[in-house]
Write a protein that holds these residues in place. Structure first.
Motif, PDB file in Angstrom:
ATOM      1  N   PRO A 253      16.029 -46.477   9.217  1.00 15.87           N
ATOM      2  CA  PRO A 253      14.954 -47.185   8.521  1.00 15.87           C
ATOM      3  C   PRO A 253      13.903 -47.699   9.503  1.00 15.87           C
ATOM      4  CG  PRO A 253      17.102 -47.871   7.709  1.00 15.87           C
ATOM      5  CD  PRO A 253      17.364 -47.024   8.917  1.00 15.87           C
ATOM      6  N   ALA A 254      12.654 -47.780   9.051  1.00 17.90           N
ATOM      7  CA  ALA A 254      11.566 -48.223   9.923  1.00 17.90           C
ATOM      8  C   ALA A 254      10.516 -48.959   9.098  1.00 17.90           C
ATOM      9  CB  ALA A 254      10.941 -47.030  10.642  1.00 17.90           C
ATOM     10  N   ARG A 255       9.842 -49.907   9.737  1.00 18.30           N
ATOM     11  CA  ARG A 255       8.750 -50.620   9.095  1.00 18.30           C
ATOM     12  C   ARG A 255       7.453 -49.854   9.321  1.00 18.30           C
ATOM     13  NH1 ARG A 255       9.617 -55.784   7.563  1.00 18.30           N
ATOM     14  NH2 ARG A 255       7.525 -56.527   8.106  1.00 18.30           N
ATOM     15  N   VAL A 256       6.729 -49.605   8.243  1.00 16.35           N
ATOM     16  CA  VAL A 256       5.474 -48.856   8.306  1.00 16.35           C
ATOM     17  C   VAL A 256       4.401 -49.692   7.624  1.00 16.35           C
ATOM     18  CG1 VAL A 256       4.319 -46.668   7.819  1.00 16.35           C
ATOM     19  CG2 VAL A 256       6.807 -46.706   8.152  1.00 16.35           C
ATOM     20  N   SER A 257       3.217 -49.748   8.241  1.00 18.20           N
ATOM     21  CA  SER A 257       2.150 -50.618   7.740  1.00 18.20           C
ATOM     22  C   SER A 257       0.865 -49.856   7.499  1.00 18.20           C
ATOM     23  CB  SER A 257       1.862 -51.750   8.749  1.00 18.20           C
ATOM     24  OG  SER A 257       3.020 -52.507   9.010  1.00 18.20           O
ATOM     25  N   VAL A 258       0.089 -50.334   6.543  1.00 19.03           N
ATOM     26  CA  VAL A 258      -1.277 -49.868   6.329  1.00 19.03           C
ATOM     27  C   VAL A 258      -2.181 -51.090   6.347  1.00 19.03           C
ATOM     28  CG1 VAL A 258      -1.051 -49.995   3.803  1.00 19.03           C
ATOM     29  CG2 VAL A 258      -2.816 -48.542   4.828  1.00 19.03           C
ATOM     30  N   THR A 259      -3.350 -50.948   6.964  1.00 16.77           N
ATOM     31  CA  THR A 259      -4.318 -52.045   6.980  1.00 16.77           C
ATOM     32  C   THR A 259      -5.464 -51.713   6.051  1.00 16.77           C
ATOM     33  OG1 THR A 259      -5.628 -51.147   8.819  1.00 16.77           O
ATOM     34  CG2 THR A 259      -3.709 -52.517   9.383  1.00 16.77           C
ATOM     35  N   TRP A 260      -6.057 -52.732   5.479  1.00 20.44           N
ATOM     36  CA  TRP A 260      -7.176 -52.498   4.571  1.00 20.44           C
ATOM     37  C   TRP A 260      -8.371 -51.902   5.308  1.00 20.44           C
ATOM     38  CZ3 TRP A 260      -3.596 -52.379   1.788  1.00 20.44           C
ATOM     39  CH2 TRP A 260      -2.983 -53.375   1.055  1.00 20.44           C
ATOM     40  N   GLY A 261      -8.490 -52.197   6.589  1.00 20.94           N
ATOM     41  CA  GLY A 261      -9.581 -51.606   7.358  1.00 20.94           C
ATOM     42  C   GLY A 261      -9.510 -50.097   7.391  1.00 20.94           C
ATOM     43  N   GLU A 262      -8.273 -49.546   7.378  1.00 20.65           N
ATOM     44  CA  GLU A 262      -8.110 -48.086   7.370  1.00 20.65           C
ATOM     45  C   GLU A 262      -8.627 -47.479   6.071  1.00 20.65           C
ATOM     46  OE1 GLU A 262      -4.102 -47.764  10.179  1.00 20.65           O
ATOM     47  OE2 GLU A 262      -3.927 -48.158   8.024  1.00 20.65           O
ATOM     48  N   LEU A 263      -8.683 -48.291   5.021  1.00 17.46           N
ATOM     49  CA  LEU A 263      -9.187 -47.832   3.735  1.00 17.46           C
ATOM     50  C   LEU A 263     -10.629 -48.272   3.493  1.00 17.46           C
ATOM     51  CD1 LEU A 263      -6.062 -48.704   1.538  1.00 17.46           C
ATOM     52  CD2 LEU A 263      -6.517 -46.628   2.852  1.00 17.46           C
ATOM     53  N   LYS A 264     -11.220 -48.891   4.526  1.00 19.70           N
ATOM     54  CA  LYS A 264     -12.581 -49.438   4.420  1.00 19.70           C
ATOM     55  C   LYS A 264     -12.653 -50.495   3.316  1.00 19.70           C
ATOM     56  CE  LYS A 264     -14.825 -45.314   6.312  1.00 19.70           C
ATOM     57  NZ  LYS A 264     -13.573 -44.670   6.698  1.00 19.70           N
ATOM     58  N   LEU A 265     -11.591 -51.284   3.219  1.00 20.20           N
ATOM     59  CA  LEU A 265     -11.518 -52.379   2.270  1.00 20.20           C
ATOM     60  C   LEU A 265     -11.268 -53.672   3.038  1.00 20.20           C
ATOM     61  CD1 LEU A 265      -9.223 -50.712  -0.437  1.00 20.20           C
ATOM     62  CD2 LEU A 265     -11.712 -50.919  -0.508  1.00 20.20           C
ATOM     63  N   HIS A 266     -11.398 -54.797   2.364  1.00 23.29           N
ATOM     64  CA  HIS A 266     -11.129 -56.073   3.015  1.00 23.29           C
ATOM     65  C   HIS A 266     -10.759 -57.113   1.959  1.00 23.29           C
ATOM     66  CE1 HIS A 266     -15.362 -56.313   1.780  1.00 23.29           C
ATOM     67  NE2 HIS A 266     -15.158 -57.616   1.672  1.00 23.29           N
TER      68      HIS A 266
END
Length: 285
Positions: A235-248
């Motif tokens: 198992p591993a922790r995986v993250s997405v940032t809103w900046g990668e989606l051009k959101l905030h």
């Protein structure tokens, strides 16, 4: 692995459309393209199937609810379909009466994965001659094999990535032996809604770090589908940032497979992803 890569399939989805074909749960193709607006879904008939077997498969697609979920194609391999289906027009008519369509599948080589001969340089030999029956060509990875995708996590990951990539979904295997959880994954309405999103914009891999990956797809209305993928053996922790989606800001996040709203999250979202698994999210702007 090399053999698997060599056995990528060339899907020849023959849209044998005629005036008697009932409406299907696909949108109409853009004018003049001969291509479907939404990625096709369907079942691959066994290589030894005859006309009776294909008719039984058609009946099973209807009774199982798979047709209504968008699995409207039955694919035949191209190793001598004319010999096994001498009355193919009658077979096509039967499938049309069920709201289904017939297609051909071939591997780009001299032999398929199981050793049977394939149609190298003969991809059009079984194509219908009538200009009213367009034959769009769609290149894709091999169909999902229920025998090798029996583990829930593997199938969930496969379906997640095909939804993000707007890739065709074709399945092979014994439908009568298909467990209920597998049927539920293949027909999950929220996953298929992403797969068939009307924006028709293919997703892509936004980020990768070793075995951890983030795949994203913009959806109609400005929302995003996000796949957090773990190709590792733990198992591993995986993250997405809103900046990668051009959101905030603070954005609502939904776990698509669980059909559960997770709440509002600022700047991004992190999930614990099982080994070989994927988490499919919908991030709403």
């Amino acid at each position: 692995m090399i053999r698997s890569l060599l056995c990528q399939c060339l899907i020849l989805a023959a849209l044998f459309a005629d005036s008697q074909t009932p409406p299907l749960p696909e949108s109409t193709a853009p004018s003049g393209t001969g291509l479907a607006c939404t990625p096709p879904k369907g079942w691959v008939a066994d290589r030894k199937s005859d006309e009776k077997a294909v008719r039984r498969l058609a009946d099973a697609l209807v009774s199982s609810g798979l047709r209504d979920a968008g699995y409207t194609y039955i694919l035949l391999d191209d190793s001598g379909p004319g010999e096994r289906f001498p009355n193919r027009e009658a077979l096509e008519s039967y499938l049309h009466s069920k709201g289904l369509k017939l297609g051909l599948m071939s591997a780009p080589g001299r032999r398929a994965c199981d050793g049977f001969p394939e149609a190298l340089k003969h991809g059009d030999r079984e194509a219908p001659a009538s200009p009213a029956r367009p034959v769009p060509y769609e290149r894709d990875s091999a169909p999902i094999d229920l025998a090798s995708s029996a583990k829930a996590e593997k199938l969930r990951t496969e379906m997640t990535l095909r939804a993000i990539l707007a890739a065709p979904v074709f399945v092979r295997g014994r439908m009568d032996k298909m467990p209920a959880p597998v049927r539920e994954m293949l027909t999950h309405p929220e996953v298929l809604a992403i797969h068939d999103d009307p924006l028709r914009q293919q997703g892509y891999r936004e980020w990768q770090d070793g075995h951890r990956e983030v795949w994203v797809r913009r959806l109609a209305g400005g929302d995003w589908a996000v796949a957090l993928v773990n190709r590792g053996t733990a198992p591993a922790r995986v993250s997405v940032t809103w900046g990668e989606l051009k959101l905030h800001g603070s954005l609502p996040v939904r776990d698509v497979w669980a059909r559960r709203n997770l709440g509002q999250f600022v700047d991004g979202y992190t999930a614990e992803v099982p080994a070989g698994g994927a988490v499919l999210l919908k991030v709403m702007k």
